[in-house]
Enzyme design. Structure first.
Site, PDB file in Angstrom:
ATOM      1  CG  ASP A 123      -5.919  -2.339  -7.761  1.00  0.00           C
ATOM      2  OD1 ASP A 123      -6.644  -2.977  -8.540  1.00  0.00           O
ATOM      3  OD2 ASP A 123      -6.291  -1.969  -6.641  1.00  0.00           O
TER       4      ASP A 123
ATOM      5  CE  LYS B 201      -7.659   0.018  -0.004  1.00  0.00           C
ATOM      6  NZ  LYS B 201      -6.242  -0.266  -0.273  1.00  0.00           N
TER       7      LYS B 201
ATOM      8  N   GLY C 255      -3.314  -7.956  -4.882  1.00  0.00           N
ATOM      9  CA  GLY C 255      -4.195  -6.916  -5.360  1.00  0.00           C
ATOM     10  C   GLY C 255      -3.497  -5.617  -5.696  1.00  0.00           C
TER      11      GLY C 255
ATOM     12  CE  LYS D   7      -3.878  -0.149  -5.100  1.00  0.00           C
ATOM     13  NZ  LYS D   7      -5.092  -0.687  -4.443  1.00  0.00           N
TER      14      LYS D   7
ATOM     15  CB  THR E 236       4.249 -19.902  -1.065  1.00  0.00           C
ATOM     16  OG1 THR E 236       3.539 -19.286  -2.151  1.00  0.00           O
ATOM     17  CG2 THR E 236       4.912 -21.169  -1.583  1.00  0.00           C
TER      18      THR E 236
ATOM     19  CE  LYS F  55     -14.025  -0.749  -7.746  1.00  0.00           C
ATOM     20  NZ  LYS F  55     -14.670  -0.063  -6.599  1.00  0.00           N
TER      21      LYS F  55
ATOM     22  CG  LEU G 236       2.088  -7.076  -9.086  1.00  0.00           C
ATOM     23  CD1 LEU G 236       1.387  -7.597 -10.309  1.00  0.00           C
ATOM     24  CD2 LEU G 236       3.080  -6.000  -9.426  1.00  0.00           C
TER      25      LEU G 236
ATOM     26  CD  GLU H  60      -3.115  -0.617   0.006  1.00  0.00           C
ATOM     27  OE1 GLU H  60      -3.180   0.564  -0.399  1.00  0.00           O
ATOM     28  OE2 GLU H  60      -3.828  -1.533  -0.444  1.00  0.00           O
TER      29      GLU H  60
ATOM     30  CG  HIS I 197      -8.110  -4.149   1.508  1.00  0.00           C
ATOM     31  ND1 HIS I 197      -8.661  -2.886   1.472  1.00  0.00           N
ATOM     32  CD2 HIS I 197      -9.025  -4.977   0.924  1.00  0.00           C
ATOM     33  CE1 HIS I 197      -9.854  -2.938   0.882  1.00  0.00           C
ATOM     34  NE2 HIS I 197     -10.095  -4.193   0.545  1.00  0.00           N
TER      35      HIS I 197
END
Length: 390
Positions: free
Chosen positions: A131, A173, A127, A97, A194, A164, A129, A94, A288
């Site tokens: 996005d 965010k 998520g 991001k 993993t 999205k 990566l 995050e 998240h």
């Protein structure tokens, strides 16, 4: 748009009112595929090589931890399929991001010389990566196809299946983003082997969201098997296939008729009213899904206080959250933060609350009349319930 006239073009401006306004109406058909694809990196499996386009070169943007664990297998797969591949390794969480990460991906796409239509970029990671890559692809030449291969549970059931893209901007965010679905999303639960326990719980929060707002059967499965699925990382004798399929199906069922969010009453916004503000202010402490769970715990108590949820149902929901090793309380659930979060949500939802609340377990409704005092009372009660269970 069409006009029929026998008048010469220059004559349009010689009689009557001149034409000075046009209305253009068009439709963009959108079709994309989401498919469970076991053993996606097995050289005999053609799914990844053929996803989104015929065989050709591929730029694979891979999250750095995924690269450490699977980089050799990714290269080996494309070599075995006879395809040229280049890996772009990217940190993805995050705090990075941002548009800076989008520009890094765009730079690698440009250097690679990605074809505008026939060399979809492959995003392999969680998520964040996906996005970042999705936003870069939506901007690069205004629309470049990409393929998603989620490697986390939250990516598999949530971030990997919608339309999205987005990155954080300032304290907000996902404030910058687009609608740009991947051409294909390939789901392989083997990657969960993993994943550490905390990140499995993080993803299960989004599964629980679907369960609480629309799928009681899914809630029953989580209650009965959730702890074992975490322990076994979805790889053991406890069957997790139905949990994953129901979560993905429930998400897509809600997204498909409202993919561009023209209608702002969205059941999948459940757990996402207070959580964006709480998550960003808590960084890097909360994941998240953990922030989403805090939101759902609070709104479950709020719904119970409104008579929408029975006290026994409330207690059962909180108990399942504990089984899934998710937090029920955080100091940021204070009056100021929650008031700021609600105000930001109202702005995001075009001036109305459009607040999803559970009705019992497995159904929901929308509210537009939640008050700050009501939220504060629910937060105080939640804190008591959370502390009493310790």
């Amino acid at each position: 748009m069409a006009a029929k006239t026998n008048t010469p073009a220059h004559g349009l401006f010689t009689t009557g009112e001149p034409i000075s306004a046009w209305t253009v109406s068009t439709a963009l058909p959108v079709t994309y595929q989401v498919a469970f694809t076991p053993q996606i990196l097995g050289p005999a499996n053609p799914a990844l090589a053929h996803a989104g386009a015929p065989a050709g070169r591929r730029l694979v943007v891979v999250e750095e931890t995924v690269h450490r664990l699977y980089g050799h297998r990714i290269r080996g797969y494309f070599e075995a399929r006879g395809l040229e591949v280049e890996l772009c390794v990217l940190p993805a969480h995050e705090q990075v991001k941002t548009m800076d990460s989008v520009f890094l991906v765009a730079e690698r796409m440009d250097r690679f010389g990605v074809s505008r239509r026939h060399e979809p970029v492959i995003a392999m990671g969680g998520g964040v990566l996906m996005d970042v890559v999705g936003l870069a692809c939506s901007l690069y030449r205004r629309s470049t196809p990409f393929v998603r291969v989620p490697t986390t549970l939250i990516g598999l059931v949530d971030a990997g299946v919608g339309a999205k893209t987005g990155v954080n901007f300032g304290p907000h965010k996902n404030r910058l983003g687009t609608y740009h679905p991947a051409a294909v999303t390939l789901l392989d639960p083997a990657f969960l082997e993993t994943l550490d326990g905390r990140h499995l719980s993080n993803g299960l929060a989004e599964v629980l969201k679907v369960a609480l707002i629309k799928d009681k059967r899914l809630f029953e499965l989580l209650d009965r098997t959730g702890e074992q699925l975490i322990e076994q990382r979805f790889q053991g004798p406890t069957p997790g296939g139905e949990v994953l399929v129901r979560a993905v199906h429930g998400m897509l069922q809600e997204l498909q008729p409202n993919l561009w969010e023209h209608r702002l009453e969205r059941s999948m916004d459940y757990g996402h009213s207070f959580s964006p503000t709480v998550e960003m202010r808590a960084l890097p402490e909360l994941l998240h899904g953990e922030a989403v769970c805090l939101d759902m715990a609070l709104t479950t108590v709020l719904a119970q206080r409104r008579g929408l949820v029975e006290a026994a149902e409330r207690d059962r929901v909180l108990d399942v959250m504990r089984k899934l090793r998710l937090p029920l309380w955080h100091p940021l659930l204070d009056e100021g933060t929650l008031a700021d979060a609600l105000a930001d949500t109202v702005r995001h939802r075009d001036g109305r609350q459009r607040f999803p609340l559970p009705v019992g377990i497995g159904a929901g409704c929308f509210a537009d009349d939640i008050t700050a005092a009501e939220i504060a009372a629910a937060a105080a009660e939640l804190e008591e319930l959370a502390c009493a269970a310790r």
